[in-house]
Design a protein around this motif. Structure first.
Motif, PDB file in Angstrom:
ATOM      1  N   LEU A   1       0.838  -1.200   0.000  1.00  0.00           N
ATOM      2  CA  LEU A   1       0.000   0.000   0.000  1.00  0.00           C
ATOM      3  C   LEU A   1       0.870   1.245   0.000  1.00  0.00           C
TER       4      LEU A   1
ATOM      5  N   LEU B   1       2.216   1.818  -3.386  1.00  0.00           N
ATOM      6  CA  LEU B   1       1.158   2.290  -4.289  1.00  0.00           C
ATOM      7  C   LEU B   1       0.833   3.755  -4.018  1.00  0.00           C
TER       8      LEU B   1
ATOM      9  N   PHE C   1     -18.247   2.570  -6.335  1.00  0.00           N
ATOM     10  CA  PHE C   1     -17.812   2.733  -7.716  1.00  0.00           C
ATOM     11  C   PHE C   1     -18.380   4.027  -8.281  1.00  0.00           C
TER      12      PHE C   1
ATOM     13  N   ILE D   1     -13.284  -0.121  -7.589  1.00  0.00           N
ATOM     14  CA  ILE D   1     -13.859  -1.448  -7.423  1.00  0.00           C
ATOM     15  C   ILE D   1     -13.290  -1.983  -6.130  1.00  0.00           C
TER      16      ILE D   1
ATOM     17  N   PHE E   1     -12.368  -4.356  -3.682  1.00  0.00           N
ATOM     18  CA  PHE E   1     -12.192  -5.769  -3.393  1.00  0.00           C
ATOM     19  C   PHE E   1     -12.236  -6.050  -1.905  1.00  0.00           C
TER      20      PHE E   1
ATOM     21  N   ALA F   1      -6.625   1.084 -11.988  1.00  0.00           N
ATOM     22  CA  ALA F   1      -5.932  -0.187 -11.750  1.00  0.00           C
ATOM     23  C   ALA F   1      -5.195  -0.153 -10.415  1.00  0.00           C
TER      24      ALA F   1
ATOM     25  N   MET G   1      -7.616  -0.375  -7.610  1.00  0.00           N
ATOM     26  CA  MET G   1      -8.138  -1.722  -7.475  1.00  0.00           C
ATOM     27  C   MET G   1      -7.143  -2.594  -6.718  1.00  0.00           C
ATOM     28  N   ILE G   2      -5.875  -2.514  -7.116  1.00  0.00           N
ATOM     29  CA  ILE G   2      -4.843  -3.294  -6.431  1.00  0.00           C
ATOM     30  C   ILE G   2      -4.720  -2.823  -4.979  1.00  0.00           C
ATOM     31  N   GLY G   3      -4.887  -1.508  -4.769  1.00  0.00           N
ATOM     32  CA  GLY G   3      -4.830  -0.975  -3.408  1.00  0.00           C
ATOM     33  C   GLY G   3      -5.917  -1.592  -2.537  1.00  0.00           C
TER      34      GLY G   3
ATOM     35  N   PHE H   1      -7.385  -4.399  -3.072  1.00  0.00           N
ATOM     36  CA  PHE H   1      -7.012  -5.809  -2.939  1.00  0.00           C
ATOM     37  C   PHE H   1      -6.025  -5.972  -1.782  1.00  0.00           C
TER      38      PHE H   1
ATOM     39  N   PHE I   1     -19.664  -8.529  -6.975  1.00  0.00           N
ATOM     40  CA  PHE I   1     -18.843  -7.799  -7.899  1.00  0.00           C
ATOM     41  C   PHE I   1     -19.266  -8.102  -9.340  1.00  0.00           C
TER      42      PHE I   1
ATOM     43  N   VAL J   1     -21.220  -5.652 -12.185  1.00  0.00           N
ATOM     44  CA  VAL J   1     -20.760  -5.487 -13.562  1.00  0.00           C
ATOM     45  C   VAL J   1     -21.843  -5.841 -14.559  1.00  0.00           C
TER      46      VAL J   1
END
Lengths: 354, 305
Positions: A320, A323, B29, B35, B37, B100, B103-105, B107, B236, B240
């Protein structure tokens, strides 16, 4: 372009690839020279992940579409390799559903891995025909649905995959050097691809899809090409992974692996090959360091360790932080270029432009 | 007839779970283009909050032993606080990052929460008996017995949806939130306070997650550190196929996914039934390919050139 480009120009152009290969090879050589068996295993696992992440880069980096589905291709590759290489006796016990030709024979791991990669590529080609028509978030979600669909299928397909139990009896053949060889091959593949006309066309669609279409790029087709190539490498990584673990469970290829590999790519910077390689390197060292701290450092008679699963928490926190402070990755999506600018004469510059 | 009615109730109650979770994801969203997660892990945290501070294998309920009038607000409050902490620590610093990265954040945030749960409570599933007598059947019409709980799930979902609609249509902040979902930059120029709206959306999303945790724990009676993940995945998918950014779409998507799951479960031949999820996700791909914008197209979803 009448002036002949010298060998040095070629060298300078392939430098972004060479420096990465040299870097990885040096790390492998050093660790192999000083490390014990356990460290060597960690190294192999990291190299296999490198192949997966480079494969992810081929698609994600060039197309700009986040794929959550590639671990399914890793799974396909892993099982396809095992179908070929396992001893007939173990096949009879664990996966009796195979066709007789596979049941009665057992092949060398190298051609099997390549065939498994091709099978993954075929799977990507077929699913990609539908998926690659989509753009943006819808495409990411569709790859995810494809992943879940294949995962649930393999989980229940017990006569071929041993289902929810594990498939044991795979020879352990993946050494760090084998993994390094395939990793280098995948890096070379990724480098050549992203500089080819296909790679450039796809990159143009990443920057501006509408403009790329207007310039005559068949975006769906270009995405499909990248999807297929990347699945080939990811599939081979799966094959190597099975031959590294010595056993396979469908659960290995689930969200955990998806998350780790994707985050390696994003942390490194998803738009460059250097990002893929550096992301894997940095994260692998970090994971290993945190694992070590969890099992504890020994100071004299005292072992100081952290509570269970704190290494995963730490990993998440560090990710994190990266990021937040470097949102486009450690490399900011750039390659590592030859550090010395070529000195060009004015005449040469005009010649190059013509 | 009776059997068909049973299937209908099953589909509605499963769809309710998905719709509630999908609303939580869809709401974020809409205003954040995130998104989330980690939404499934908000659900997990809500469920584990029932047994704090006991980490024993035989879980004893502390908050879970309170009177419902006190229990429900506590759980809702805890999840809202966790969601707000996530907003301050993760989503706000990533506000200007690409989708992106965001989203990874999220996650990564979910990964942290799951492992925190393992660290504190251990990785083994735990059994909890919360209001387990709600699982008893009631007779609604001649020959049809359904668990009381399914009816409660459906009514709670409907009530929450009505409340949400009233909030969005009738209150000042609701209007702000809809404006922000429509066109965030324009809404800010017209005086909508971005951070306040986002915080509110995060809090409501947390509240919806806590409703799912309570209903889900009563239904299954099991705590597991991964319990929120499948719910999040289906929700999720629901957002969509319903159409990203549209709250009506999230609800429609949730009930569609629930209905498809139950119908496949009921009508697939038994040897194919184990492959149910394969078909559910294949159906999702089909919907996406045929209608990439989702079933309900929101005005903000059209990509601008």
């Amino acid at each position: 372009m009448q002036q002949q480009s010298g060998i040095f120009d070629h060298f300078r152009e392939t430098w972004p690839l060479l420096i990465l290969i040299i870097g990885i090879a040096v790390i492998v050589a050093v660790i192999e020279a000083v490390g014990d068996r356990i460290i060597s295993q960690t190294l192999t696992e990291a190299l296999i992940r490198l192949i997966v992440v480079v494969g992810l880069y081929i698609f994600i980096g060039n197309s700009g579409i986040l794929s959550f589905g590639h671990i399914a291709f890793m799974m396909i590759g892993a099982y396809a390799t095992a179908w070929q290489t396992m001893e007939p006796m173990s096949k009879d016990i664990f996966i009796p559903g195979l066709p007789t030709f596979l049941l009665e024979n057992s092949f060398h791991w190298l051609p099997s891995t390549i065939i498994a990669g091709l099978l993954s590529a075929l799977a990507a080609l077929i699913t990609g025909i539908a998926l690659m028509r989509l753009s943006g978030i819808a495409a990411s979600i569709a790859t995810f649905a494809m992943f879940m669909s294949l995962y649930s299928f393999y989980l229940q397909w017990s006569t071929w995959t041993a289902g929810q139990s594990s498939l044991v009896g795979i020879q352990v053949t993946t050494t760090p050097w084998v993994a390094l060889g395939v990793a280098v091959a995948s890096m070379v593949g990724a480098f050549i691809y992203s500089r080819s006309r296909f790679g450039l066309a796809l990159r143009s669609s990443r920057e501006d899809e509408v403009a790329a279409k207007a310039a005559g790029v068949n975006v769906t087709m270009q995405r499909l090409i990248a999807f297929t190539i990347s699945a080939f490498f990811v599939g081979m990584a799966g094959g190597l992974y099975g031959h590294f673990l010595g056993l396979l469970t469908v659960d290995t290829f689930y969200l955990g692996t998806t998350f780790i590999t994707l985050s390696m790519l994003v942390v490194g910077g998803m738009q460059s090959l250097a990002g893929a390689v550096i992301g894997v390197t940095v994260m692998s060292f970090l994971i290993e360091f945190l694992r070590k701290s969890e099992s504890g450092f020994t100071f004299g008679d005292v072992t100081v360790g952290l509570p269970a699963n704190s290494s995963e928490v730490g990993l998440g926190v560090v990710m994190l932080l990266i990021l937040i402070f470097r949102p486009s990755g450690l490399t900011r999506g750039l390659e590592i270029h030859w550090p010395f600018r070529p000195k060009l004469k004015a005449t040469e510059v005009t010649q190059r432009q013509s | 007839m009776a059997y068909g009615f049973q299937v209908l109730i099953d589909a509605l109650s499963l769809g309710s779970f998905y719709a509630l979770a999908a609303l939580g994801i869809g709401l974020l969203f809409g205003v954040l283009r995130l998104i989330n997660f980690a939404h499934g892990d908000f659900i997990t945290i809500g469920a584990y909050a029932l047994i704090v501070p006991s980490a024993a294998t035989q879980a004893t309920l502390l908050i879970g032993g309170f009177h419902p009038l006190f229990l429900i607000p506590s759980i809702v409050g805890i999840v809202i606080v966790v969601a707000l902490i996530s907003e301050f620590a993760v989503f706000r610093p990533l506000r200007n990052a690409s989708p992106a990265t965001l989203m990874i954040g999220s996650f990564a945030l979910g990964y942290i929460m799951q492992n925190l749960v393992i660290m504190i409570f251990g990785g083994r599933p735990k059994a909890v008996g919360l209001w387990s007598d709600l699982n008893l059947g009631v007779q609604i019409i001649e020959g049809v017995q359904v668990p009381q709980l399914q009816l409660i799930i459906i009514s709670v979902t409907l009530a929450l949806m009505v409340l949400l609609v009233v909030f969005l249509k009738r209150t000042k902040y609701g209007v702000h939130m809809r404006a922000a979902a429509e066109d965030f930059r324009m809404a800010r120029m017209l005086g909508v306070q971005a951070n306040r709206v986002i915080m509110l959306a995060v809090a409501i999303s947390g509240m919806l997650a806590s409703a799912v945790s309570l209903l889900f724990v009563v239904q299954t009676g099991i705590l597991d550190f991964r319990m929120g993940v499948p719910l999040m995945l289906f929700a999720f998918i629901a957002t969509v196929i319903g159409g990203m950014g549209s709250l009506v779409g999230a609800v429609v998507g949730g009930f569609t996914v629930g209905a498809v799951s139950i119908l496949l479960q009921t009508f697939l031949p038994s040897e194919l039934r184990v492959f149910r999820d394969v078909f559910v996700f294949a159906f999702v791909i089909l919907v996406l390919v045929l209608r990439p914008q989702g079933l309900v197209v929101s005005r903000s979803a059209k990509e601008r050139v």
